[in-house]
Design a protein around this motif. Sequence first.
Motif, short mmCIF file in Angstrom:
data_model
loop_
_atom_site.label_atom_id
_atom_site.label_comp_id
_atom_site.label_asym_id
_atom_site.label_seq_id
_atom_site.Cartn_x
_atom_site.Cartn_y
_atom_site.Cartn_z
N MET A 1 0.99 -1.35 -0.01
CA MET A 1 0.07 0.20 0.01
C MET A 1 0.65 1.20 0.00
O MET A 1 0.61 2.04 -0.77
CB MET A 1 -0.98 0.03 1.19
N TYR A 2 1.87 1.16 0.76
CA TYR A 2 2.61 2.40 0.97
C TYR A 2 3.59 2.80 -0.23
O TYR A 2 3.55 3.94 -0.82
CB TYR A 2 3.65 2.21 2.16
N MET A 3 3.91 1.59 -0.99
CA MET A 3 4.52 1.87 -2.38
C MET A 3 3.58 2.45 -3.44
O MET A 3 3.98 3.41 -4.24
CB MET A 3 4.81 0.23 -2.91
N TYR A 4 2.34 2.05 -3.38
CA TYR A 4 1.33 2.81 -4.47
C TYR A 4 1.19 4.09 -4.25
O TYR A 4 1.14 5.08 -4.93
CB TYR A 4 0.13 1.90 -4.06
N ILE A 5 1.06 4.43 -2.73
CA ILE A 5 0.90 5.75 -2.54
C ILE A 5 2.22 6.60 -2.46
O ILE A 5 1.72 7.62 -3.23
CB ILE A 5 0.23 5.76 -1.00
N GLY A 6 3.09 6.16 -2.52
CA GLY A 6 4.40 6.85 -2.72
C GLY A 6 4.58 7.00 -4.16
O GLY A 6 5.14 8.37 -4.75
N LYS B 1 -6.49 -0.25 -2.72
CA LYS B 1 -5.33 0.26 -2.92
C LYS B 1 -5.13 1.36 -3.89
O LYS B 1 -4.35 2.41 -3.73
CB LYS B 1 -4.27 -0.96 -3.25
N LEU B 2 -5.72 1.05 -4.97
CA LEU B 2 -5.64 1.95 -5.99
C LEU B 2 -6.34 3.39 -5.59
O LEU B 2 -5.74 4.67 -5.98
CB LEU B 2 -6.15 1.50 -7.51
N LYS B 3 -7.56 3.11 -5.09
CA LYS B 3 -8.23 4.32 -4.67
C LYS B 3 -7.38 5.03 -3.71
O LYS B 3 -7.43 6.51 -3.65
CB LYS B 3 -9.61 4.02 -4.18
N SER B 4 -6.81 4.52 -2.90
CA SER B 4 -6.28 5.20 -1.83
C SER B 4 -4.82 5.84 -2.37
O SER B 4 -4.51 6.93 -1.96
CB SER B 4 -5.76 4.26 -0.68
N ALA B 5 -4.33 5.28 -3.56
CA ALA B 5 -2.96 5.72 -4.01
C ALA B 5 -3.27 7.14 -4.83
O ALA B 5 -2.69 7.82 -4.76
CB ALA B 5 -2.52 4.56 -5.14
N ILE B 6 -4.54 7.15 -5.34
CA ILE B 6 -4.99 8.13 -6.25
C ILE B 6 -5.40 9.26 -5.27
O ILE B 6 -4.96 10.27 -5.29
CB ILE B 6 -6.27 7.74 -7.20
N GLY B 7 -6.34 9.02 -4.11
CA GLY B 7 -6.59 9.95 -3.16
C GLY B 7 -5.63 10.52 -2.53
O GLY B 7 -5.53 11.88 -2.08
N THR B 8 -4.81 9.50 -1.83
CA THR B 8 -4.15 10.34 -0.74
C THR B 8 -2.61 10.53 -1.33
O THR B 8 -2.02 11.65 -1.00
CB THR B 8 -3.72 9.14 0.23
N GLY B 9 -2.27 9.55 -2.29
CA GLY B 9 -0.99 9.92 -3.01
C GLY B 9 -1.12 10.97 -3.82
O GLY B 9 -0.32 12.02 -4.10
N PHE B 10 -1.62 10.66 -5.19
CA PHE B 10 -1.90 11.66 -6.28
C PHE B 10 -2.37 12.96 -5.99
O PHE B 10 -1.65 14.08 -6.11
CB PHE B 10 -2.48 11.02 -7.38
N ILE B 11 -3.72 12.91 -5.60
CA ILE B 11 -4.24 14.20 -5.26
C ILE B 11 -3.83 14.89 -4.01
O ILE B 11 -3.54 16.20 -3.96
CB ILE B 11 -6.04 13.92 -5.07
N GLY B 12 -3.20 14.17 -3.07
CA GLY B 12 -2.40 14.67 -1.72
C GLY B 12 -1.46 15.57 -1.77
O GLY B 12 -1.12 16.70 -1.69
#
Length: 117
Positions: free
Chosen positions: A1-6, A57-68
């Motif tokens: 999960m952390y990798m996707y968000i990163g 995981k993808l939804k979190s990556a987009i919301g927290t990672g990309f948009i954040g």
Amino acid sequence: MYMYIGIAGALGAITRYLVGVVMISESVFPFATLLVNLTGCYALAFITSRSLPISKKLKSAIGTGFIGSFTTFSAFSVETITMIDDGQIGLAVLYIILSVVGGIIMSNLGWKYEVAK
């Protein structure tokens, strides 16, 4: 999960930088930051209010990672203080109003779009 968000965070930060490069302006008003923040408000509400056929995981990556990382409250704050320090109180107030009210409106539009479908 952390990798996707990163990874998504890195892509969001790069995209944010590119928007700033493309929108280079002589204006004292921070149009690039306003654009990314309003776009981010819409996108986050849109993504979180939908039942999308993507993994959590993808939804979190987009919301927290990309948009954040794409949006930037810190830049908004510093730009506002800079305008105030430069004596551009009216522009600073306009920027605050457009950012806060505009962000709420854009989030509402993103959210309502899903509800209407």
